[in-house]
Design a protein around this motif. Structure first.
Motif, short mmCIF file in Angstrom:
data_model
loop_
_atom_site.label_atom_id
_atom_site.label_comp_id
_atom_site.label_asym_id
_atom_site.label_seq_id
_atom_site.Cartn_x
_atom_site.Cartn_y
_atom_site.Cartn_z
N PHE A 93 16.84 32.04 -19.92
CA PHE A 93 16.94 31.12 -18.77
C PHE A 93 15.90 30.01 -18.83
N PHE A 94 14.79 30.26 -19.54
CA PHE A 94 13.81 29.20 -19.72
C PHE A 94 14.36 28.10 -20.62
N SER A 95 15.27 28.47 -21.53
CA SER A 95 15.88 27.47 -22.40
C SER A 95 16.81 26.56 -21.62
N LEU A 96 17.21 26.97 -20.40
CA LEU A 96 18.07 26.14 -19.55
C LEU A 96 17.28 25.47 -18.43
N ARG A 97 15.96 25.49 -18.51
CA ARG A 97 15.10 25.02 -17.41
C ARG A 97 15.30 23.54 -17.11
N ARG A 98 15.70 22.76 -18.11
CA ARG A 98 15.79 21.31 -17.93
C ARG A 98 17.12 20.90 -17.32
N SER A 99 18.03 21.85 -17.14
CA SER A 99 19.38 21.49 -16.70
C SER A 99 19.52 21.58 -15.19
N LYS A 100 20.70 21.25 -14.72
CA LYS A 100 21.00 21.33 -13.30
C LYS A 100 21.32 22.76 -12.87
N THR A 101 21.14 23.71 -13.78
CA THR A 101 21.46 25.09 -13.46
C THR A 101 20.32 25.79 -12.74
N ALA A 102 19.36 25.03 -12.24
CA ALA A 102 18.28 25.63 -11.47
C ALA A 102 18.82 26.10 -10.13
N GLY A 103 18.04 26.97 -9.49
CA GLY A 103 18.39 27.40 -8.14
C GLY A 103 19.60 28.29 -8.10
N LEU A 104 20.59 27.92 -7.26
CA LEU A 104 21.75 28.77 -7.03
C LEU A 104 22.55 29.02 -8.30
N ALA A 105 22.75 27.99 -9.12
CA ALA A 105 23.54 28.16 -10.34
C ALA A 105 22.84 29.09 -11.33
N GLY B 88 25.69 27.72 -19.27
CA GLY B 88 24.58 26.99 -18.67
C GLY B 88 24.48 25.57 -19.19
N GLU B 89 24.67 25.40 -20.49
CA GLU B 89 24.64 24.06 -21.06
C GLU B 89 25.79 23.20 -20.54
N PHE B 90 26.94 23.83 -20.34
CA PHE B 90 28.09 23.09 -19.82
C PHE B 90 27.85 22.65 -18.38
N LEU B 91 27.22 23.52 -17.57
CA LEU B 91 26.95 23.18 -16.17
C LEU B 91 26.01 21.98 -16.05
N GLU B 92 25.18 21.77 -17.05
CA GLU B 92 24.26 20.64 -17.02
C GLU B 92 25.02 19.32 -16.98
N ARG B 93 26.17 19.27 -17.70
CA ARG B 93 26.89 18.01 -17.81
C ARG B 93 28.08 17.89 -16.84
N TRP B 94 28.36 18.99 -16.14
CA TRP B 94 29.51 18.98 -15.24
C TRP B 94 29.09 18.47 -13.86
N LYS B 95 29.69 17.42 -13.43
CA LYS B 95 29.41 16.87 -12.10
C LYS B 95 30.27 17.61 -11.08
N ARG B 96 29.78 18.77 -10.69
CA ARG B 96 30.53 19.63 -9.78
C ARG B 96 30.25 19.28 -8.32
#
Length: 554
Positions: free
Chosen positions: A91-103, A309-317
């Motif tokens: 999860f630290f490898s995804l720290r820079r993405s929008k997957t913080a918090g609830l995601a 997680g990487e996909f969620l970074e680029r998905w404008k949900r």
């Protein structure tokens, strides 16, 4: 920080109440203890046979045993720490993405809903270490391209292969792509970095060839040398996938979602990771799956979490997406098959119900989980009790399920595995059965229960006797003798499988004559064994002492 602490507490809780140790884990434990106690990297003291598939995990458990002198709590602590570190790096490898918090919390709860992931985080097998190495590999992918990064990536992938050789399918396609990029750019420094990082697996394969006489572990020959047709193997592989879909749908849904996210990604690395998962699944399907439900889906689950997680970074949900996904993850976690109550053993299915695929955690949980066994470090299993009793009697034994039995019988006992996992001759005899459990016929004269060795001269069939002599020269003869190396070349370049020996059935011992016949022990012999075992293993005279052994010994 509070969310992180809460997640780690939940992770440890789920880990602890699902912890178990299977019979296969004790195969590695016996080798670990033999190594520390001066018997070498061996199962039986008189022969060099690689009965384990996880060298790196074996060395790690051996190091811990050398410090503490015991195994059970070492493995519990090691598995807990390694699993927690794996989840942290993932999860630290995804720290820079929008997957913080609830995601991020959604992904975490979904991961804990995977029976495959949770089952093998604490199983005594190598998967907790494999989890960490996988997470480290993904973590290193986040750094900018450099020689040091490529060296680290290659080293982690190489160590993963040392930990379990077939995990190379998940890592080396990525390294192959990075190597191709470096070669195309004529970046010799990068090529040298990737090559240097591969040294651990190269060193291990060279050592394996020199010490054991074969590149691959003995289990490779035992499990792939079956008389099943490719059609039957494919049918077994399909049953393995079907069983997971029935009992652990979250894992397969995660893997499918990860594949979609990976291939839909605009990044080449993510697509190659997805391709690696596909190659792994095709390999699993081709070899007939496995007898342990979900075991080989656990690493693809981790890779899939990363891809999602990487996909969620680029998905404008939309804003409502995260709460909805979190609610679905909570429901999956609550309703899923992962154990959530301490001191309660889960229901498990019989392998006959699932075409040979068994719920190993469900079966061994009641015998090895600390909450169920009142924190006893001794498995409440008849094979363990039988091994303790057999440890005081002279001679050797041929048994199925050698892990508990062999570990508690002691390092000086010769234990022949009728599945062939630890025996070079039986591994090369044809076998029938379910994936991973392929029983062999025992050649007449191959083992004398009154002796502690395996005299090849006593085998009834002359051709089989010579076949065994050659194998014993490789596994027991002088390491650098000329004859041994001639045989090593022969047996590693030509398929030496003795399928013709199935014809003469009179050359094999019937099932009911196999050893040890523990039911023939007198009551006085059992009581004497129980008394000696209680002193040898420092078992208390309370609930888990002699009464426990007396009830389990057949």
């Amino acid at each position: 920080m509070k969310l992180l602490i809460a997640c780690l507490i939940l992770l440890f809780y789920i880990f602890a109440i699902n912890f178990w140790l299977g019979d296969d884990a004790y195969i590695t434990f016996r080798v670990s203890e033999n190594f520390v106690n001066g018997y070498g990297l061996r199962w039986n003291p008189e022969e060099r046979v690689q009965s384990y598939t996880n060298p790196l995990w074996m060395f790690l458990t051996a190091a811990a045993y050398a410090v503490t002198g015991q195994m059970y709590w070492n493995v519990f602590a090691l598995s807990a720490v390694l699993t927690a570190a794996a989840v942290f790096f993932l999860f630290f490898s995804l720290r820079r993405s929008k997957t913080a918090g609830l995601a991020m919390l959604t992904l975490f709860l979904t991961l804990l809903s995977s029976k495959a992931f949770v089952d093998y985080s604490g199983s005594g097998l190598e998967f907790s270490l494999a989890y960490l190495l996988t997470a480290l590999f993904l973590f290193l992918l986040q750094f900018k391209e450099s020689g040091n990064r490529l060296l680290a990536l290659s080293a982690v992938a190489s160590l993963s292969a040392v930990n379990r050789l077939d995990s190379a399918l998940l890592f080396y396609p990525i390294l192959g792509y990075l190597l191709w990029q470096a070669a195309r750019k004529k970046n010799f420094r990068s090529i040298a970095a990737i090559s240097t990082g591969a040294l651990p697996i190269v060193f291990w394969l060279v050592f394996s060839l020199v010490y054991y006489g074969f590149l691959f572990p003995n289990t490779y020959y035992a499990k792939l040398n079956s008389s099943l047709s490719q059609r039957e193997l494919l049918r077994a592989g399909l049953a393995y996938f079907t069983c997971t879909l029935r009992h652990d749908p979250v894992s397969l849904i995660l893997i499918l979602s990860g594949l979609i996210a990976g291939f839909a990604s605009g990044k080449t690395i993510q697509r190659i990771i997805a391709l690696s998962i596909v190659l792994h699944l095709l390999y699993l399907f081709k070899i007939g799956g496995d007898f342990m439900s979900g075991r080989f889906f656990s690493l693809p689950v981790i890779l899939s979490i990363y891809l999602i997680g990487e996909f969620l970074e680029r998905w404008k949900r939309p804003k409502w997406a995260d709460p909805v996904f979190l609610a679905a993850a909570c429901l999956s976690f609550i309703a899923g098959p992962v154990q959530k109550l301490p001191g309660v053993s889960p229901q498990h299915w019989d392998f006959w119900e699932e075409s040979g695929v068994s719920d190993e955690r469900g079966y061994y949980h009641a015998q090895t989980n600390p909450f169920v066994t009142n924190y006893s470090p001794y498995p409440l299993d008849p094979n363990a009790a039988a091994g303790i009793v057999f440890s005081i009697f002279p001679g050797s034994a041929a048994v199925h399920n050698i892990g508990f039995f062999g570990y508690y019988a002691g390092p000086e006992k010769t234990i022949v595995d009728l599945y062939g996992l630890s025996d070079p001759l039986l591994a090369r005899l044809p076998a029938y059965g379910r994936a991973g459990h392929l029983p062999r016929l025992l050649p007449a004269g191959y083992i004398d229960p009154s002796l502690s060795n395996l005299p090849p001269e006593n085998i009834l069939d002359p051709e089989l006797r010579q076949f065994n002599r050659d194998l014993r020269t490789i596994t027991s003869g002088p390491v650098f003798s000329l004859r041994r190396w001639k045989l090593i070349f022969q047996y590693n370049t030509r398929p030496y499988y003795s399928k013709q020996y199935l014809v003469a059935e009179e050359c094999f011992i019937p099932l009911y004559k196999r050893f040890p016949l523990l039911s023939q022990f007198t009551e006085q012999q059992r009581q004497d064994a129980i008394f000696r075992a209680s002193k040898k293993y420092s078992i208390s005279c309370g609930v888990q002492g002699p009464a426990w052994l007396r009830n389990l010994v057949p």
